[in-house]
Scaffold this motif. Structure first.
Motif, PDB file in Angstrom:
ATOM      1  N   GLU A   1     -12.960   0.930  24.091  1.00  0.00           N
ATOM      2  CA  GLU A   1     -13.883   0.695  25.186  1.00  0.00           C
ATOM      3  C   GLU A   1     -13.158   1.034  26.475  1.00  0.00           C
ATOM      4  OE1 GLU A   1     -15.812  -3.053  25.196  1.00  0.00           O
ATOM      5  OE2 GLU A   1     -16.152  -3.000  23.035  1.00  0.00           O
ATOM      6  N   LYS A   2     -13.743   1.889  27.250  1.00  0.00           N
ATOM      7  CA  LYS A   2     -13.149   2.285  28.521  1.00  0.00           C
ATOM      8  C   LYS A   2     -14.089   1.901  29.644  1.00  0.00           C
ATOM      9  CE  LYS A   2     -10.700   6.273  26.681  1.00  0.00           C
ATOM     10  NZ  LYS A   2     -10.503   7.716  26.789  1.00  0.00           N
ATOM     11  N   GLU A   3     -13.517   1.465  30.707  1.00  0.00           N
ATOM     12  CA  GLU A   3     -14.317   1.168  31.882  1.00  0.00           C
ATOM     13  C   GLU A   3     -14.397   2.414  32.743  1.00  0.00           C
ATOM     14  OE1 GLU A   3     -13.428  -2.314  34.090  1.00  0.00           O
ATOM     15  OE2 GLU A   3     -12.895  -3.443  32.291  1.00  0.00           O
ATOM     16  N   ILE A   4     -15.565   2.649  33.268  1.00  0.00           N
ATOM     17  CA  ILE A   4     -15.766   3.802  34.136  1.00  0.00           C
ATOM     18  C   ILE A   4     -15.680   3.295  35.567  1.00  0.00           C
ATOM     19  CG2 ILE A   4     -17.357   5.608  34.839  1.00  0.00           C
ATOM     20  CD1 ILE A   4     -18.567   5.445  32.045  1.00  0.00           C
ATOM     21  N   SER A   5     -14.776   3.885  36.295  1.00  0.00           N
ATOM     22  CA  SER A   5     -14.619   3.431  37.677  1.00  0.00           C
ATOM     23  C   SER A   5     -15.797   3.931  38.514  1.00  0.00           C
ATOM     24  CB  SER A   5     -13.305   3.925  38.263  1.00  0.00           C
ATOM     25  OG  SER A   5     -13.326   5.327  38.400  1.00  0.00           O
ATOM     26  N   SER A   6     -16.110   3.180  39.534  1.00  0.00           N
ATOM     27  CA  SER A   6     -17.253   3.540  40.371  1.00  0.00           C
ATOM     28  C   SER A   6     -16.996   4.832  41.135  1.00  0.00           C
ATOM     29  CB  SER A   6     -17.581   2.406  41.332  1.00  0.00           C
ATOM     30  OG  SER A   6     -16.487   2.165  42.189  1.00  0.00           O
ATOM     31  N   SER A   7     -15.744   5.104  41.485  1.00  0.00           N
ATOM     32  CA  SER A   7     -15.449   6.347  42.206  1.00  0.00           C
ATOM     33  C   SER A   7     -15.671   7.562  41.309  1.00  0.00           C
ATOM     34  CB  SER A   7     -14.021   6.335  42.751  1.00  0.00           C
ATOM     35  OG  SER A   7     -13.094   6.268  41.683  1.00  0.00           O
ATOM     36  N   ASP A   8     -15.295   7.440  40.020  1.00  0.00           N
ATOM     37  CA  ASP A   8     -15.542   8.540  39.080  1.00  0.00           C
ATOM     38  C   ASP A   8     -17.031   8.767  38.903  1.00  0.00           C
ATOM     39  OD1 ASP A   8     -12.836   8.869  38.697  1.00  0.00           O
ATOM     40  OD2 ASP A   8     -12.781   7.758  36.792  1.00  0.00           O
ATOM     41  N   LEU A   9     -17.772   7.687  38.848  1.00  0.00           N
ATOM     42  CA  LEU A   9     -19.214   7.780  38.695  1.00  0.00           C
ATOM     43  C   LEU A   9     -19.863   8.427  39.910  1.00  0.00           C
ATOM     44  CD1 LEU A   9     -21.566   7.102  36.844  1.00  0.00           C
ATOM     45  CD2 LEU A   9     -21.717   4.886  37.957  1.00  0.00           C
ATOM     46  N   GLU A  10     -19.425   8.038  41.088  1.00  0.00           N
ATOM     47  CA  GLU A  10     -19.953   8.621  42.322  1.00  0.00           C
ATOM     48  C   GLU A  10     -19.620  10.106  42.414  1.00  0.00           C
ATOM     49  OE1 GLU A  10     -18.517   6.312  45.582  1.00  0.00           O
ATOM     50  OE2 GLU A  10     -19.584   4.519  44.930  1.00  0.00           O
ATOM     51  N   THR A  11     -18.401  10.468  42.015  1.00  0.00           N
ATOM     52  CA  THR A  11     -17.995  11.874  42.030  1.00  0.00           C
ATOM     53  C   THR A  11     -18.860  12.689  41.081  1.00  0.00           C
ATOM     54  OG1 THR A  11     -15.721  11.199  42.494  1.00  0.00           O
ATOM     55  CG2 THR A  11     -16.056  13.446  41.698  1.00  0.00           C
ATOM     56  N   ALA A  12     -19.074  12.173  39.882  1.00  0.00           N
ATOM     57  CA  ALA A  12     -19.899  12.886  38.904  1.00  0.00           C
ATOM     58  C   ALA A  12     -21.327  13.035  39.401  1.00  0.00           C
ATOM     59  CB  ALA A  12     -19.878  12.140  37.570  1.00  0.00           C
ATOM     60  N   MET A  13     -21.868  11.995  39.995  1.00  0.00           N
ATOM     61  CA  MET A  13     -23.238  12.061  40.514  1.00  0.00           C
ATOM     62  C   MET A  13     -23.343  13.070  41.654  1.00  0.00           C
ATOM     63  SD  MET A  13     -25.154  10.175  38.711  1.00  0.00           S
ATOM     64  CE  MET A  13     -26.598   9.900  39.696  1.00  0.00           C
ATOM     65  N   SER A  14     -22.333  13.135  42.508  1.00  0.00           N
ATOM     66  CA  SER A  14     -22.385  14.097  43.611  1.00  0.00           C
ATOM     67  C   SER A  14     -22.281  15.530  43.097  1.00  0.00           C
ATOM     68  CB  SER A  14     -21.285  13.810  44.636  1.00  0.00           C
ATOM     69  OG  SER A  14     -20.012  14.044  44.070  1.00  0.00           O
ATOM     70  N   VAL A  15     -21.461  15.739  42.062  1.00  0.00           N
ATOM     71  CA  VAL A  15     -21.347  17.082  41.475  1.00  0.00           C
ATOM     72  C   VAL A  15     -22.683  17.496  40.869  1.00  0.00           C
ATOM     73  CG1 VAL A  15     -20.292  18.378  39.585  1.00  0.00           C
ATOM     74  CG2 VAL A  15     -18.866  16.973  41.065  1.00  0.00           C
ATOM     75  N   ILE A  16     -23.314  16.573  40.174  1.00  0.00           N
ATOM     76  CA  ILE A  16     -24.616  16.872  39.571  1.00  0.00           C
ATOM     77  C   ILE A  16     -25.648  17.157  40.658  1.00  0.00           C
ATOM     78  CG2 ILE A  16     -26.533  15.875  38.254  1.00  0.00           C
ATOM     79  CD1 ILE A  16     -24.396  14.405  36.586  1.00  0.00           C
ATOM     80  N   GLY A  17     -25.652  16.358  41.708  1.00  0.00           N
ATOM     81  CA  GLY A  17     -26.592  16.564  42.809  1.00  0.00           C
ATOM     82  C   GLY A  17     -26.376  17.892  43.506  1.00  0.00           C
ATOM     83  N   ASP A  18     -25.103  18.262  43.726  1.00  0.00           N
ATOM     84  CA  ASP A  18     -24.794  19.548  44.355  1.00  0.00           C
ATOM     85  C   ASP A  18     -25.264  20.709  43.490  1.00  0.00           C
ATOM     86  OD1 ASP A  18     -23.640  18.181  46.438  1.00  0.00           O
ATOM     87  OD2 ASP A  18     -21.562  18.497  45.750  1.00  0.00           O
ATOM     88  N   ARG A  19     -25.003  20.612  42.206  1.00  0.00           N
ATOM     89  CA  ARG A  19     -25.404  21.685  41.286  1.00  0.00           C
ATOM     90  C   ARG A  19     -26.921  21.825  41.270  1.00  0.00           C
ATOM     91  NH1 ARG A  19     -23.198  20.796  35.612  1.00  0.00           N
ATOM     92  NH2 ARG A  19     -21.256  21.208  36.682  1.00  0.00           N
ATOM     93  N   ARG A  20     -27.596  20.695  41.245  1.00  0.00           N
ATOM     94  CA  ARG A  20     -29.067  20.718  41.220  1.00  0.00           C
ATOM     95  C   ARG A  20     -29.623  21.339  42.502  1.00  0.00           C
ATOM     96  NH1 ARG A  20     -31.479  15.230  39.426  1.00  0.00           N
ATOM     97  NH2 ARG A  20     -30.662  15.932  37.445  1.00  0.00           N
ATOM     98  N   SER A  21     -29.031  20.998  43.649  1.00  0.00           N
ATOM     99  CA  SER A  21     -29.529  21.551  44.910  1.00  0.00           C
ATOM    100  C   SER A  21     -29.259  23.054  44.992  1.00  0.00           C
ATOM    101  CB  SER A  21     -28.910  20.823  46.099  1.00  0.00           C
ATOM    102  OG  SER A  21     -27.517  21.048  46.153  1.00  0.00           O
ATOM    103  N   ARG A  22     -28.098  23.497  44.484  1.00  0.00           N
ATOM    104  CA  ARG A  22     -27.807  24.941  44.470  1.00  0.00           C
ATOM    105  C   ARG A  22     -28.795  25.689  43.581  1.00  0.00           C
ATOM    106  NH1 ARG A  22     -22.486  25.402  42.181  1.00  0.00           N
ATOM    107  NH2 ARG A  22     -22.251  23.164  42.265  1.00  0.00           N
TER     108      ARG A  22
END
Length: 121
Positions: free
Chosen positions: A44-65
């Protein structure tokens, strides 16, 4: 006279009379052991909130492009001039809607032959 079914019953009775219970083959026990081995390695691994925010921003950037590229492509296709007769020809020959016929003609820069070939393939 004994029937076939009677003989089978007598054989089963003899096996049970030895005092030892008859062992049934264990087909499914190995699967449970394999499952235990697989689940032993799961961590079981904990996902840090900063990693989650980074992943969400990458997904959002890709979607907007992708959205921006799609809008540019639509603007480019809207600039292509097509003839009404060509649209009518494709609609009547292939029995498709006006929007599909216009889209195909625009994608092929107004070339009727290429549009027809693309729609039939």
């Amino acid at each position: 006279m004994a029937a076939e079914g009677d003989v089978d019953l007598d054989l089963e009775a003899e096996e049970n009379c030895t005092g030892k219970p008859v062992e049934k083959p264990r087909k499914h026990d190995s699967g449970a052991a394999d499952l235990e081995r697989v689940t032993d390695y799961a961590e079981e691994k904990e996902i840090s909130s900063s990693d989650l925010e980074t992943a969400m921003s990458v997904i959002g950037d890709r979607r907007s492009r992708e959205q921006k590229a799609k809008q540019e492509r639509e603007k480019e296709l809207a600039k292509v001039t097509i003839k009404k007769e060509d649209v009518e020809l494709i609609m009547s020959e292939l029995e498709i809607s006006r929007s599909v016929a216009e889209r195909s003609l625009r994608e092929h820069m107004g070339n009727v032959v290429e549009a027809l070939v693309a729609l039939t393939n």
